[in-house]
Design a protein around this motif. Structure first.
Motif, PDB file in Angstrom:
ATOM      1  N   ASN A 153       0.852  -1.197   0.000  1.00 57.12           N
ATOM      2  CA  ASN A 153       0.000   0.000   0.000  1.00 57.12           C
ATOM      3  C   ASN A 153       0.882   1.239   0.000  1.00 57.12           C
ATOM      4  O   ASN A 153       2.045   1.192   0.399  1.00 57.12           O
ATOM      5  CB  ASN A 153      -0.965   0.006   1.190  1.00 57.12           C
ATOM      6  N   ASP A 154       0.301   2.351  -0.421  1.00 49.25           N
ATOM      7  CA  ASP A 154       1.036   3.610  -0.520  1.00 49.25           C
ATOM      8  C   ASP A 154       0.026   4.728  -0.745  1.00 49.25           C
ATOM      9  O   ASP A 154      -1.155   4.478  -1.009  1.00 49.25           O
ATOM     10  CB  ASP A 154       2.028   3.543  -1.685  1.00 49.25           C
ATOM     11  N   PHE A 155       0.482   5.961  -0.620  1.00 46.31           N
ATOM     12  CA  PHE A 155      -0.322   7.102  -1.039  1.00 46.31           C
ATOM     13  C   PHE A 155       0.571   8.045  -1.836  1.00 46.31           C
ATOM     14  O   PHE A 155       1.792   8.072  -1.636  1.00 46.31           O
ATOM     15  CB  PHE A 155      -0.971   7.820   0.146  1.00 46.31           C
ATOM     16  N   ILE A 156      -0.016   8.796  -2.741  1.00 40.73           N
ATOM     17  CA  ILE A 156       0.759   9.589  -3.691  1.00 40.73           C
ATOM     18  C   ILE A 156       0.103  10.950  -3.863  1.00 40.73           C
ATOM     19  O   ILE A 156      -1.089  11.045  -4.182  1.00 40.73           O
ATOM     20  CB  ILE A 156       0.830   8.895  -5.065  1.00 40.73           C
ATOM     21  N   TYR A 157       0.881  12.011  -3.656  1.00 38.98           N
ATOM     22  CA  TYR A 157       0.491  13.359  -4.041  1.00 38.98           C
ATOM     23  C   TYR A 157       1.034  13.601  -5.451  1.00 38.98           C
ATOM     24  O   TYR A 157       2.154  13.185  -5.767  1.00 38.98           O
ATOM     25  CB  TYR A 157       1.099  14.394  -3.097  1.00 38.98           C
ATOM     26  N   PHE A 158       0.280  14.297  -6.282  1.00 35.30           N
ATOM     27  CA  PHE A 158       0.751  14.600  -7.623  1.00 35.30           C
ATOM     28  C   PHE A 158       0.079  15.857  -8.146  1.00 35.30           C
ATOM     29  O   PHE A 158      -0.848  16.388  -7.533  1.00 35.30           O
ATOM     30  CB  PHE A 158       0.493  13.420  -8.581  1.00 35.30           C
ATOM     31  N   ARG A 159       0.574  16.318  -9.279  1.00 39.61           N
ATOM     32  CA  ARG A 159       0.016  17.500  -9.930  1.00 39.61           C
ATOM     33  C   ARG A 159      -0.473  17.126 -11.318  1.00 39.61           C
ATOM     34  O   ARG A 159       0.235  16.445 -12.072  1.00 39.61           O
ATOM     35  CB  ARG A 159       1.067  18.601 -10.017  1.00 39.61           C
ATOM     36  N   ALA A 167      -3.881  10.124  -4.305  1.00 38.14           N
ATOM     37  CA  ALA A 167      -4.376   8.782  -4.590  1.00 38.14           C
ATOM     38  C   ALA A 167      -3.840   7.826  -3.549  1.00 38.14           C
ATOM     39  O   ALA A 167      -2.686   7.938  -3.119  1.00 38.14           O
ATOM     40  CB  ALA A 167      -3.954   8.338  -5.987  1.00 38.14           C
ATOM     41  N   CYS A 168      -4.670   6.890  -3.133  1.00 30.05           N
ATOM     42  CA  CYS A 168      -4.259   5.829  -2.225  1.00 30.05           C
ATOM     43  C   CYS A 168      -4.221   4.511  -2.996  1.00 30.05           C
ATOM     44  O   CYS A 168      -5.198   4.131  -3.649  1.00 30.05           O
ATOM     45  CB  CYS A 168      -5.216   5.731  -1.042  1.00 30.05           C
ATOM     46  N   ARG A 199      -7.253  16.059   4.069  1.00 29.44           N
ATOM     47  CA  ARG A 199      -8.560  15.798   4.680  1.00 29.44           C
ATOM     48  C   ARG A 199      -9.148  14.459   4.244  1.00 29.44           C
ATOM     49  O   ARG A 199      -9.943  13.863   4.963  1.00 29.44           O
ATOM     50  CB  ARG A 199      -9.548  16.901   4.287  1.00 29.44           C
ATOM     51  N   TYR A 200      -8.784  14.013   3.048  1.00 29.47           N
ATOM     52  CA  TYR A 200      -9.480  12.881   2.436  1.00 29.47           C
ATOM     53  C   TYR A 200      -8.659  11.595   2.471  1.00 29.47           C
ATOM     54  O   TYR A 200      -9.056  10.592   1.883  1.00 29.47           O
ATOM     55  CB  TYR A 200      -9.848  13.230   0.990  1.00 29.47           C
ATOM     56  N   MET A 201      -7.522  11.626   3.160  1.00 32.48           N
ATOM     57  CA  MET A 201      -6.642  10.459   3.181  1.00 32.48           C
ATOM     58  C   MET A 201      -7.353   9.221   3.702  1.00 32.48           C
ATOM     59  O   MET A 201      -7.312   8.150   3.080  1.00 32.48           O
ATOM     60  CB  MET A 201      -5.407  10.761   4.032  1.00 32.48           C
ATOM     61  N   GLU A 260     -15.782  10.095   7.633  1.00 32.11           N
ATOM     62  CA  GLU A 260     -14.760  11.129   7.722  1.00 32.11           C
ATOM     63  C   GLU A 260     -14.154  10.999   9.120  1.00 32.11           C
ATOM     64  O   GLU A 260     -14.758  11.395  10.100  1.00 32.11           O
ATOM     65  CB  GLU A 260     -15.359  12.518   7.519  1.00 32.11           C
ATOM     66  N   MET A 261     -12.978  10.422   9.204  1.00 34.85           N
ATOM     67  CA  MET A 261     -12.425  10.083  10.503  1.00 34.85           C
ATOM     68  C   MET A 261     -11.142  10.859  10.756  1.00 34.85           C
ATOM     69  O   MET A 261     -10.948  11.939  10.231  1.00 34.85           O
ATOM     70  CB  MET A 261     -12.194   8.575  10.573  1.00 34.85           C
ATOM     71  N   LYS A 262     -10.269  10.292  11.554  1.00 41.80           N
ATOM     72  CA  LYS A 262      -9.042  10.983  11.911  1.00 41.80           C
ATOM     73  C   LYS A 262      -7.992  10.817  10.812  1.00 41.80           C
ATOM     74  O   LYS A 262      -7.757   9.717  10.337  1.00 41.80           O
ATOM     75  CB  LYS A 262      -8.507  10.432  13.234  1.00 41.80           C
TER      76      LYS A 262
END
Length: 403
Positions: A153-159, A167-168, A199-201, A260-262
């Motif tokens: 698993n991973d998460f990615i910030y992009f433009r 994206a997760c 906020r949406y992670m 919508e959690m922590k």
């Protein structure tokens, strides 16, 4: 001195009902401490030359990299537990959304929501999206970093063009020859502001797990987009407005449809970022202030490296007291791949990260290359900045003492 934790603080979305007014006193006649506190902070910001709303970090005293005292780094709110004026309980979705102490009034503005999957025949593809006519060309590679098949698993910030995305990604073993023993998906969003993505992670993490277990069930994502979507103006400029229907209140029950959690805020990793680079943080600081093209390499997972990009931008976004115009903001590209090369060739200043080692050979695309804690530059004019002097070490010592 109390040592702060390196763990990013959490934002609690639980609704706290306001206390009832005293008997015989109308609620409208009561003073609003939230309004008074907010007005005092905004007045102080104007007096100190704060430049007002924007999509990046403020350079004033409320900047997240140095948020202390009464301003909550994570929610942009006040640590006295009160709800901010104009804010709907539950973290947005109706009315004006959350107010931020440093960015004025940034609202929930989701431009697109999408699901990307890895197809054994076609590679990365956009499986589903809303709105259906949105241009997501290249998102399938931005939201699934090269080499991600080796991690779970991973998460990615992009433009993406003028928007920013989060994206997760998740990888689940399956007993299927057609899928070659693994099912890989990413669930992501696009917004006009990277400061709101955190906020949406948690929601995206839940949704990518849901998509792996129950492929094709998009009802929670549809409800999410309907609740938080933004309306693109017909003129095609950069302005985004809140959905007109949202002024009448949310059309769905958010608590029942999606959680919508922590969640964590990337600027909460600043202490970890400083400790990771140690004294070399002073070298990065100089290059960031000079608005150089900074490229950070790391193998997957790339999420923590995106946070380093974020923190590097925080280092650079400063203003000079007494001067009305702030220094131009250093904008992040976050994760990039070889498909972004044409865009990078036109950029004069950026901070980005990649998992593709081939970028190291393309020296015309960057000024500074960071591999682990190793900061280097191929430009002869910048070589002297790589050496730490006594002033750098003294500044780092003071920085460590403040931490």
């Amino acid at each position: 001195m109390v040592e702060q934790s390196d763990r990013a603080p959490l934002l609690d979305w639980e609704e706290v009902p306001p206390p009832p007014p005293p008997p015989g006193v109308a609620s409208a006649s009561l003073p609003s401490p939230r309004k008074d506190l907010r007005e005092r902070i905004l007045a102080n910001s104007r007096a100190l030359g704060h430049t007002g709303p924007g999509t990046g970090w403020s350079s004033g005293p409320e900047a997240p990299a140095a948020a202390v005292g009464d301003v909550d780094l994570q929610s942009g709110g006040f640590r006295d537990g009160t709800e901010r004026e104009g804010e709907k309980p539950g973290g947005g979705g109706g009315g004006t959304g959350r107010l931020s102490a440093w960015d004025g009034q940034e609202r929930d503005q989701i431009v697109a929501v999408f699901v990307v999957t890895f197809d054994t025949r076609s590679g990365n593809i956009v499986e589903w999206c809303l709105p259906e006519d949105v241009n997501l060309e290249g998102v399938e590679f931005k939201s699934m970093a090269s080499g991600s098949h080796r991690i779970s698993n991973d998460f990615i910030y992009f433009r993406k063009d003028r928007f920013f995305g989060l994206a997760c990604f998740a990888n689940m073993p399956v007993e299927s020859e057609l899928e070659r023993g693994a099912r890989m998906k990413s669930v992501g969003i696009l917004t006009p502001s990277y400061t709101l993505l955190y906020r949406y992670m948690h929601f995206l993490e839940n949704q990518v797990r849901h998509q792996l277990q129950y492929p094709g069930q998009y009802t929670p994502l549809e409800a999410f987009f309907e609740d938080k979507k933004a309306v693109l103006p017909s003129g095609g400029d950069n302005l985004i407005t809140a959905c007109p229907g949202r002024a009448l209140g949310p059309t769905v029950n958010r608590c029942c449809v999606y959680p919508e959690m922590k969640i964590t805020h990337p600027a909460g990793c600043m202490s970890q970022f400083i400790r990771f680079f140690g004294e070399r943080i002073m070298v990065l600081w100089k290059f960031a202030l000079l608005r150089k093209r900074i490229l950070i390499f790391s193998p997957p997972p790339v999420g923590v490296v995106c946070y380093r990009v974020y923190c590097c931008c925080c280092l650079a976004n400063v203003s000079v007291p007494g001067v009305g115009v702030s220094v131009p903001e250093l904008r992040p590209f976050f994760y990039i791949n070889v498909a972004d090369i044409p865009v990078l060739e036109t950029e004069l200043s950026y901070v980005a990260c990649t998992t593709e080692k081939i970028f190291e050979e393309k020296k015309e695309l960057y000024d500074v290359y960071v591999d682990n804690q190793n900061v280097k530059t191929h430009r002869e004019s910048l070589q002297p900045l790589l050496r730490l002097n006594s002033a750098d070490r003294e500044k780092y010592k003071k920085l460590s003492e403040q931490r």
